[in-house]
Design a protein around this motif. Structure first.
Motif, PDB file in Angstrom:
ATOM      1  N   PHE A   1      -5.504   8.597  -8.636  1.00 38.77           N
ATOM      2  CA  PHE A   1      -4.446   9.610  -8.771  1.00 38.77           C
ATOM      3  C   PHE A   1      -3.149   8.964  -9.241  1.00 38.77           C
ATOM      4  O   PHE A   1      -2.471   9.464 -10.143  1.00 38.77           O
ATOM      5  N   PHE A   2      -2.796   7.824  -8.659  1.00 41.00           N
ATOM      6  CA  PHE A   2      -1.549   7.159  -9.036  1.00 41.00           C
ATOM      7  C   PHE A   2      -1.673   6.444 -10.374  1.00 41.00           C
ATOM      8  O   PHE A   2      -0.718   6.392 -11.136  1.00 41.00           O
ATOM      9  N   GLN A   3      -2.840   5.922 -10.678  1.00 41.85           N
ATOM     10  CA  GLN A   3      -3.017   5.290 -11.985  1.00 41.85           C
ATOM     11  C   GLN A   3      -2.881   6.306 -13.103  1.00 41.85           C
ATOM     12  O   GLN A   3      -2.379   6.004 -14.182  1.00 41.85           O
ATOM     13  N   ASN A   4      -3.318   7.530 -12.842  1.00 38.29           N
ATOM     14  CA  ASN A   4      -3.212   8.576 -13.850  1.00 38.29           C
ATOM     15  C   ASN A   4      -1.785   9.086 -14.006  1.00 38.29           C
ATOM     16  O   ASN A   4      -1.414   9.613 -15.052  1.00 38.29           O
ATOM     17  N   SER A   5      -0.990   8.916 -12.943  1.00 39.97           N
ATOM     18  CA  SER A   5       0.360   9.471 -12.969  1.00 39.97           C
ATOM     19  C   SER A   5       1.425   8.426 -13.296  1.00 39.97           C
ATOM     20  O   SER A   5       2.585   8.755 -13.456  1.00 39.97           O
ATOM     21  N   MET A   6       1.003   7.158 -13.392  1.00 36.84           N
ATOM     22  CA  MET A   6       1.972   6.095 -13.648  1.00 36.84           C
ATOM     23  C   MET A   6       1.539   5.270 -14.860  1.00 36.84           C
ATOM     24  O   MET A   6       0.384   4.865 -14.969  1.00 36.84           O
ATOM     25  N   ARG A   7       2.432   5.038 -15.754  1.00 35.47           N
ATOM     26  CA  ARG A   7       2.134   4.259 -16.960  1.00 35.47           C
ATOM     27  C   ARG A   7       2.220   2.777 -16.642  1.00 35.47           C
ATOM     28  O   ARG A   7       3.284   2.255 -16.306  1.00 35.47           O
TER      29      ARG A   7
ATOM     30  N   THR B   1       0.805  -1.223   0.000  1.00 32.96           N
ATOM     31  CA  THR B   1       0.000   0.000   0.000  1.00 32.96           C
ATOM     32  C   THR B   1       0.838   1.272   0.000  1.00 32.96           C
ATOM     33  O   THR B   1       0.290   2.371   0.088  1.00 32.96           O
ATOM     34  N   LYS B   2       2.146   1.150  -0.114  1.00 29.44           N
ATOM     35  CA  LYS B   2       3.026   2.311   0.039  1.00 29.44           C
ATOM     36  C   LYS B   2       2.768   3.396  -0.998  1.00 29.44           C
ATOM     37  O   LYS B   2       2.974   4.580  -0.728  1.00 29.44           O
ATOM     38  N   HIS B   3       2.322   2.994  -2.176  1.00 28.82           N
ATOM     39  CA  HIS B   3       2.184   3.963  -3.260  1.00 28.82           C
ATOM     40  C   HIS B   3       0.909   4.781  -3.159  1.00 28.82           C
ATOM     41  O   HIS B   3       0.806   5.836  -3.779  1.00 28.82           O
ATOM     42  N   PHE B   4      -0.101   4.331  -2.395  1.00 30.04           N
ATOM     43  CA  PHE B   4      -1.333   5.111  -2.313  1.00 30.04           C
ATOM     44  C   PHE B   4      -1.789   5.418  -0.885  1.00 30.04           C
ATOM     45  O   PHE B   4      -2.587   6.335  -0.681  1.00 30.04           O
ATOM     46  N   LEU B   5      -1.296   4.683   0.116  1.00 32.63           N
ATOM     47  CA  LEU B   5      -1.800   4.869   1.476  1.00 32.63           C
ATOM     48  C   LEU B   5      -1.507   6.256   2.053  1.00 32.63           C
ATOM     49  O   LEU B   5      -2.397   6.842   2.697  1.00 32.63           O
TER      50      LEU B   5
ATOM     51  N   PHE C   1     -14.362   5.643   3.597  1.00 31.10           N
ATOM     52  CA  PHE C   1     -12.961   5.271   3.387  1.00 31.10           C
ATOM     53  C   PHE C   1     -12.762   4.664   1.999  1.00 31.10           C
ATOM     54  O   PHE C   1     -11.781   4.968   1.317  1.00 31.10           O
ATOM     55  N   LEU C   2     -13.700   3.820   1.554  1.00 30.38           N
ATOM     56  CA  LEU C   2     -13.594   3.200   0.236  1.00 30.38           C
ATOM     57  C   LEU C   2     -13.602   4.257  -0.850  1.00 30.38           C
ATOM     58  O   LEU C   2     -12.858   4.164  -1.835  1.00 30.38           O
ATOM     59  N   ASN C   3     -14.439   5.262  -0.696  1.00 31.74           N
ATOM     60  CA  ASN C   3     -14.511   6.319  -1.699  1.00 31.74           C
ATOM     61  C   ASN C   3     -13.190   7.078  -1.799  1.00 31.74           C
ATOM     62  O   ASN C   3     -12.699   7.362  -2.896  1.00 31.74           O
ATOM     63  N   LYS C   4     -12.603   7.384  -0.653  1.00 30.26           N
ATOM     64  CA  LYS C   4     -11.310   8.074  -0.650  1.00 30.26           C
ATOM     65  C   LYS C   4     -10.202   7.173  -1.206  1.00 30.26           C
ATOM     66  O   LYS C   4      -9.285   7.650  -1.871  1.00 30.26           O
ATOM     67  N   ALA C   5     -10.295   5.865  -0.939  1.00 32.31           N
ATOM     68  CA  ALA C   5      -9.290   4.932  -1.457  1.00 32.31           C
ATOM     69  C   ALA C   5      -9.311   4.907  -2.976  1.00 32.31           C
ATOM     70  O   ALA C   5      -8.258   4.915  -3.621  1.00 32.31           O
TER      71      ALA C   5
END
Length: 309
Positions: A297-303, A102-106, A287-291
């Motif tokens: 956000f990370f899916q949009n910023s990472m290919r 979870t390090k990339h989004f938590l 919490f699910l909505n924020k997750a």
């Protein structure tokens, strides 16, 4: 004695006029007088001194006015807090997460959640695979962030997919097999493997065995570390190759490591938010909505190469 009776008393005590108080309360003067008389009877004290010209509080009445205001305020606060808890805007949410997945989004998720819901106490606990599942089933966690495949033997736990991932062979960039467009399974079968110790990670251990068996070989496990960081260090050092999920691992590993995707449906995995089926904590959907927002956000910023939606 009830809250309404106390409110009537406070209204009269502040105005010292039964007629004016009755108008303010939308009651008849006789109804107000009856409520005050009943309250005095319950307390067995006189709260007011009344004559044809004035109404005054007794010493006991002045003391009781302070107490009544406190009781009314406490009752109102209890109602507000209860409603907030019921709507998920206050209370406590206990979240368990895996050591590395979870390090990339938590961090963004926690920051966004606390900013939006400052009255919800968020308790975070890092757990290994087995302990996380056990804590969910025992009700010690409200939400667990884990892989769906690890929950197959937990019928009382349900989950919602946060994102899809794909398993990859992970090896140093200078490994002889690192630049092949497709992995040579016959060659990979001869390689030493590094896997998380089954004591702390039973699902990754068994899953790695199953993926290799489906490709016709049994991996030679030469190292079984307890932490993913140690595993990655061993791989980068050339001690062996590993099988790890791309999205959950790639963002924070050394650039000296190469990821080669495994083909096949069995290599597709899901990162999920899970909770006990009977858990009715209203903060869970918040919490699910924020997750989902943090992960998007990370899916949009990472290919991500060909990871299914």
């Amino acid at each position: 004695m009830d809250i309404r009776q106390l409110e009537i008393f406070v209204c009269v005590a502040e105005r010292l006029n039964f007629t004016e108080s009755a108008k303010h309360l939308y009651l008849t003067q006789s109804a107000v007088s009856l409520q005050i008389a009943d309250l005095e009877k319950q307390l067995d004290v006189k709260l007011f001194v009344r004559n044809s010209h004035s109404v005054q509080l007794t010493e006991a009445g002045r003391f009781f006015l302070k107490e009544a205001k406190f009781i009314i305020a406490a009752a109102e606060e209890a109602i507000i807090k209860t409603r907030h808890i019921a709507s998920g805007f206050a209370g406590t949410l206990k979240v368990g997460f895996l050591e590395s997945h979870t390090k990339h989004f938590l961090p963004k998720l926690v920051k966004d959640f606390r900013s939006s819901y400052p009255k919800i106490k968020l308790i975070l606990t890092q757990l290994n695979w087995g302990d996380l599942n056990l804590a969910l089933e025992r009700g010690e966690l409200d939400v667990g962030l884990t892989m769906s495949a690890s929950l197959q033997n937990t019928p009382r736990v349900v989950w919602q997919t946060l994102y899809h991932d794909v398993e990859c062979f992970v090896m140093p960039n200078d490994h002889p097999l690192a630049n092949q467009p497709q992995p040579d399974l016959a060659a990979i079968a001869q390689e030493p493997f590094v896997v998380l110790n089954r004591e702390v990670a039973p699902f990754p251990y068994d899953f790695t065995l199953r993926l290799c068996a489906n490709r016709g070989f049994t991996p030679n496990f030469v190292e079984r570390p307890y932490l993913t960081e140690t595993l990655l260090t061993l791989v980068e050092s050339g001690e062996g190759i590993a099988i790890l999920p791309f999205f959950t691992t790639k963002p924070y590993v050394s650039p000296n490591l190469r990821f080669i995707k495994l083909e096949g449906d069995d290599a597709q995995v899901e990162m999920v938010a899970s909770w006990k089926r009977t858990n009715r904590n209203p903060a869970i959907p918040l919490f699910l909505n924020k997750a989902r927002g943090a992960i998007q956000f990370f899916q949009n910023s990472m290919r991500l190469p060909d990871i299914p939606e």
